[in-house]
Write a protein that holds these residues in place. Sequence first.
Motif, short mmCIF file in Angstrom:
data_model
loop_
_atom_site.label_atom_id
_atom_site.label_comp_id
_atom_site.label_asym_id
_atom_site.label_seq_id
_atom_site.Cartn_x
_atom_site.Cartn_y
_atom_site.Cartn_z
N LEU A 23 6.31 9.15 -7.94
CA LEU A 23 7.67 8.67 -7.72
C LEU A 23 8.02 7.55 -8.70
CD1 LEU A 23 7.72 8.45 -3.80
CD2 LEU A 23 8.50 10.34 -5.26
N THR A 24 9.29 7.35 -8.95
CA THR A 24 9.74 6.20 -9.71
C THR A 24 9.60 4.96 -8.83
OG1 THR A 24 12.03 6.32 -8.96
CG2 THR A 24 11.46 7.61 -10.94
N CYS A 25 9.77 3.80 -9.41
CA CYS A 25 9.70 2.56 -8.62
C CYS A 25 10.75 2.57 -7.52
CB CYS A 25 9.88 1.34 -9.52
SG CYS A 25 8.45 0.97 -10.56
N ALA A 26 11.97 3.00 -7.84
CA ALA A 26 13.04 3.01 -6.84
C ALA A 26 12.73 4.00 -5.71
CB ALA A 26 14.37 3.35 -7.49
N GLN A 27 12.21 5.17 -6.05
CA GLN A 27 11.87 6.15 -5.02
C GLN A 27 10.71 5.66 -4.15
OE1 GLN A 27 11.12 9.29 -7.81
NE2 GLN A 27 13.09 10.30 -7.42
N ALA A 28 9.70 5.08 -4.78
CA ALA A 28 8.56 4.55 -4.02
C ALA A 28 9.00 3.41 -3.11
CB ALA A 28 7.46 4.09 -4.97
N LEU A 29 9.91 2.57 -3.58
CA LEU A 29 10.45 1.49 -2.76
C LEU A 29 11.21 2.05 -1.57
CD1 LEU A 29 11.08 -1.52 -2.24
CD2 LEU A 29 13.01 -1.27 -3.82
N ARG A 30 12.04 3.04 -1.82
CA ARG A 30 12.79 3.68 -0.73
C ARG A 30 11.85 4.20 0.35
NH1 ARG A 30 14.50 9.03 -2.76
NH2 ARG A 30 12.30 9.36 -2.28
N ASP A 31 10.82 4.92 -0.06
CA ASP A 31 9.89 5.51 0.90
C ASP A 31 9.05 4.45 1.61
OD1 ASP A 31 10.97 7.91 0.13
OD2 ASP A 31 9.15 8.67 -0.83
N ALA A 32 8.64 3.41 0.90
CA ALA A 32 7.85 2.34 1.52
C ALA A 32 8.67 1.60 2.56
CB ALA A 32 7.34 1.38 0.45
N ARG A 33 9.96 1.46 2.34
CA ARG A 33 10.83 0.79 3.31
C ARG A 33 10.85 1.51 4.66
NH1 ARG A 33 15.86 -0.48 -0.65
NH2 ARG A 33 15.19 -2.56 -1.32
N ARG A 34 10.67 2.82 4.63
CA ARG A 34 10.69 3.61 5.87
C ARG A 34 9.53 3.27 6.80
NH1 ARG A 34 12.08 9.11 2.67
NH2 ARG A 34 14.29 8.68 2.38
N VAL A 90 0.85 -1.20 0.00
CA VAL A 90 0.00 0.00 0.00
C VAL A 90 0.88 1.25 0.00
CG1 VAL A 90 -1.67 1.33 1.36
CG2 VAL A 90 -2.01 -1.13 1.03
N ALA A 91 1.92 1.27 0.83
CA ALA A 91 2.84 2.41 0.87
C ALA A 91 3.58 2.57 -0.46
CB ALA A 91 3.83 2.25 2.02
N LEU A 92 3.99 1.47 -1.06
CA LEU A 92 4.68 1.53 -2.35
C LEU A 92 3.78 2.15 -3.41
CD1 LEU A 92 7.28 0.41 -3.94
CD2 LEU A 92 5.68 -1.35 -4.70
N HIS A 93 2.54 1.71 -3.48
CA HIS A 93 1.60 2.25 -4.48
C HIS A 93 1.23 3.70 -4.18
CE1 HIS A 93 0.65 -1.06 -7.27
NE2 HIS A 93 1.07 -1.82 -6.26
N ASP A 94 1.19 4.07 -2.92
CA ASP A 94 0.98 5.49 -2.59
C ASP A 94 2.06 6.34 -3.24
OD1 ASP A 94 -1.27 4.88 -1.08
OD2 ASP A 94 -0.24 5.08 0.86
N GLY A 95 3.29 5.89 -3.16
CA GLY A 95 4.40 6.60 -3.78
C GLY A 95 4.31 6.64 -5.29
N LEU A 96 3.92 5.54 -5.90
CA LEU A 96 3.78 5.51 -7.36
C LEU A 96 2.69 6.48 -7.81
CD1 LEU A 96 4.09 1.68 -8.04
CD2 LEU A 96 5.82 3.45 -8.46
N ARG A 97 1.56 6.50 -7.10
CA ARG A 97 0.48 7.43 -7.47
C ARG A 97 0.89 8.88 -7.26
NH1 ARG A 97 -2.47 3.56 -4.96
NH2 ARG A 97 -2.76 4.85 -3.12
#
Length: 177
Positions: free
Chosen positions: A150-161, A140-147
């Motif tokens: 963010l790029t996939c790498a940026q969304a992954l970085r933020d979701a990891r937090r 859910v956090a990863l897709h929030d970033g994509l929407r």
Amino acid sequence: GVVLVRGPGLVSGGAEVPALARGYGTATVLADGAATAGAVLAALDGSRLAHIAAHGVFRDDSPMFSALRMDDGPLTVHDVEGLRAAPYRMILSSCEGGRLAPAGADELLGLAAALLPLGTAGLVASVVPVNDAAAVPFMVALHDGLRAGLTCAQALRDARRSADPATGWSFSAIGAS
């Protein structure tokens, strides 16, 4: 468009795809018997974003037959290579969806290796088994970033937090998008 797929047998898979679908108004959702290999391939072909929550199996002995478990059986790397146009972005919350194996001196085989030459610009996938329940808030956090653009790498970085560390570091981003 957006394609969201849930394969069979996921402990918490029933929560992941509906939670993601709420963020996308017109997503194609394949679940509850509709996630057959043929239907999934047809939906993936040319999609903007695809997310597959399914059990994955990586075959060291024959990476082309590594597969994601769909309602009617395996969806193999070999099957995916038949797409006319791979999804622009692909998220695999399935176990081992991002594993690769060397073939010869300069080639890698696996699901990720099959998607990139077909046109997938960004891929997020797990390289190890993943806890189904822990994957839900992470995805859910990863897709929030994509929407949010963010790029996939940026969304992954933020979701990891915001994720369980073991879950967050089980995933890798490949590609530029």
